[in-house]
Design a protein around this motif. Sequence first.
Motif, PDB file in Angstrom:
ATOM      1  N   UNK A 138       0.816  -1.413   0.254  1.00 15.56           N
ATOM      2  CA  UNK A 138      -0.097  -0.116  -0.218  1.00 15.56           C
ATOM      3  C   UNK A 138       0.775   1.092  -0.009  1.00 15.56           C
ATOM      4  N   UNK A 139       2.084   1.312   0.155  1.00 20.01           N
ATOM      5  CA  UNK A 139       2.887   2.549   0.410  1.00 20.01           C
ATOM      6  C   UNK A 139       3.402   2.864  -1.115  1.00 20.01           C
ATOM      7  N   UNK A 140       3.340   4.088  -1.417  1.00 22.21           N
ATOM      8  CA  UNK A 140       3.772   4.551  -2.821  1.00 22.21           C
ATOM      9  C   UNK A 140       4.648   5.722  -2.894  1.00 22.21           C
ATOM     10  N   UNK A 141       5.675   6.016  -3.617  1.00 23.21           N
ATOM     11  CA  UNK A 141       6.255   7.366  -3.784  1.00 23.21           C
ATOM     12  C   UNK A 141       5.417   8.087  -4.932  1.00 23.21           C
ATOM     13  N   UNK A 142       4.980   9.085  -4.544  1.00 27.21           N
ATOM     14  CA  UNK A 142       4.241  10.069  -5.468  1.00 27.21           C
ATOM     15  C   UNK A 142       4.905  11.045  -5.656  1.00 27.21           C
ATOM     16  N   UNK A 143       5.283  11.317  -7.210  1.00 28.49           N
ATOM     17  CA  UNK A 143       6.065  12.515  -7.575  1.00 28.49           C
ATOM     18  C   UNK A 143       5.222  13.477  -8.525  1.00 28.49           C
ATOM     19  N   UNK A 144       5.290  14.849  -8.253  1.00 32.78           N
ATOM     20  CA  UNK A 144       4.462  15.613  -9.181  1.00 32.78           C
ATOM     21  C   UNK A 144       4.729  17.110  -8.702  1.00 32.78           C
ATOM     22  N   UNK A 190       1.502  21.554  -6.415  1.00 35.04           N
ATOM     23  CA  UNK A 190      -0.011  21.981  -6.455  1.00 35.04           C
ATOM     24  C   UNK A 190      -0.744  20.532  -6.338  1.00 35.04           C
ATOM     25  N   UNK A 191      -0.382  19.580  -7.321  1.00 32.92           N
ATOM     26  CA  UNK A 191      -1.052  18.074  -7.655  1.00 32.92           C
ATOM     27  C   UNK A 191      -0.830  17.260  -6.416  1.00 32.92           C
ATOM     28  N   UNK A 192       0.191  17.412  -5.834  1.00 35.35           N
ATOM     29  CA  UNK A 192       0.624  16.672  -4.622  1.00 35.35           C
ATOM     30  C   UNK A 192      -0.218  17.231  -3.323  1.00 35.35           C
ATOM     31  N   UNK A 193      -0.365  18.420  -2.997  1.00 35.10           N
ATOM     32  CA  UNK A 193      -1.174  18.964  -2.121  1.00 35.10           C
ATOM     33  C   UNK A 193      -2.584  18.709  -2.298  1.00 35.10           C
ATOM     34  N   UNK A 194      -2.825  18.825  -3.430  1.00 38.22           N
ATOM     35  CA  UNK A 194      -4.483  18.541  -3.628  1.00 38.22           C
ATOM     36  C   UNK A 194      -4.901  17.239  -3.453  1.00 38.22           C
ATOM     37  N   UNK A 216       9.770  15.370   0.073  1.00 37.68           N
ATOM     38  CA  UNK A 216      10.941  15.698  -0.146  1.00 37.68           C
ATOM     39  C   UNK A 216      10.567  16.640  -1.514  1.00 37.68           C
ATOM     40  N   UNK A 217      11.331  17.927  -1.485  1.00 39.39           N
ATOM     41  CA  UNK A 217      11.154  18.599  -2.501  1.00 39.39           C
ATOM     42  C   UNK A 217      12.666  18.296  -3.628  1.00 39.39           C
ATOM     43  N   UNK A 233       7.673  17.541  -6.129  1.00 38.35           N
ATOM     44  CA  UNK A 233       7.695  17.338  -4.825  1.00 38.35           C
ATOM     45  C   UNK A 233       7.363  15.711  -4.847  1.00 38.35           C
ATOM     46  N   UNK A 234       8.186  14.868  -4.150  1.00 43.11           N
ATOM     47  CA  UNK A 234       7.920  13.606  -3.917  1.00 43.11           C
ATOM     48  C   UNK A 234       7.386  13.224  -2.500  1.00 43.11           C
ATOM     49  N   UNK A 235       6.422  12.507  -2.220  1.00 45.57           N
ATOM     50  CA  UNK A 235       5.696  12.020  -0.934  1.00 45.57           C
ATOM     51  C   UNK A 235       5.687  10.455  -1.032  1.00 45.57           C
TER      52      UNK A 235
END
Lengths: 131, 287
Positions: B221-227, B230-234, B243-244, B250-252
């Motif tokens: 269930x864990x993923x690294x999401x990069x974008x 704005x898209x990440x915060x949304x 991480x910036x 931004x990657x979370x």
Amino acid sequence: MTIDARAFSIRVGATEPIYRQLVDQTRRLIASGQLTAGDLVPSVRDMAAALAINPMTISKAYSQLKAEGLLSQRRGLGMAVAVPEAGAGTLAARLELLKPALERAAQESAQLELPPDTVITAFKRILKGRK
Amino acid sequence: MNDVVKLAGVSKAFGKHMVLNGLSWTVERGKVIGLVGRNGAGKSTLLLCALGIYETDAGSIQMLGDRVPELSDATRARIGYVPQSSDLFGWLTADQLLDYFRAFYPRWNDVKVRALLNRWGVPRDRVISKLSGGEKQRLSIIRALAHEPELLLLDEPVSGLDPAGRRDFLSELMSDVVDRETTILFSTHILSDLERVAADVAFLKDGAIRLHGQLDELIETCRRITGDKHSIDALGIQALSREENVNGTVSIVARLDDRHLRSVETRNGALRVDRIAFEELFEEVTR
């Protein structure tokens, strides 16, 4: 026949959890005919000791395979490869085997920013070309 | 009584250095749990507090339903512990050491002790101070398994063993889990070993358990999401790490439920979504 636990191998450090690796390997052993109906898979105990993995992980893999109809409990013997059902069951099972490839393709399509319709059209063409 | 280990609000400082900071955590019966954290995160301190060897500054601890540090002898006899390193009893031989400890326990599995001494090639009549690091560690493990504890605490038990030795030890441990449903709390920095044997992992960071979950479930269930930011915060997802990147994206890393998994994976183009392995998850959570 009981297949040797060493027919299974575990990759650590992968993005796939170990139970899923066991499920996929069992499916492939069945699909390739190395395991046929009635063959026994190793007991949870043997598998846990041979691969040095948590017994719950193995139970989880076996129960998923059982739920998919690939394994069945044989009283007093253990888990055995089930006799394949004709029709829908096998179609669903075969489709399940293709799923990882489709999911990968879906992910890469998204990364390439391709619209889904375009991808599906291209895939249809590939499928037809094969026939 | 399904919670075998129960810590509530436990704090422990050495001088001004706070190691455990109001840590609350429970371990369920029959689980094999990996305790992970960076060097110096306090894994050993946590285990030593749980055993009552270190006094805590605040909070309460129960082991097998009994309060620490006033554990009864009967409760102690149900617990096994392998310390990170042990230089005690150097003047005794392995046989003498085991004879000595046997007297403390109501149960003692002689057959198993002899089998393991032979299988693991521990010299029985040489004094312990003359044994290699690996041999000492094997002996320490045999000593901890001999009285067939219900609860086993292992503090970096395999650091002195070669890969084959580690594998054999882990197999033995797993057979024990099958036979007697031993609860095992396993601290190690060798993540590949942990990934094999642990059903659950707990990440220790900043004096508390930052994340505890089923290892399979975390990997799935864990993923690294990069974008873009704005898209990440949304997404409105609570991230485990953020991480910036140099290119302004931004990657979370986040643990996603089914709904979020579907929604991020179908979102075209705007986001890059990658699966992550245990080692990356470890780095992100303990950063």
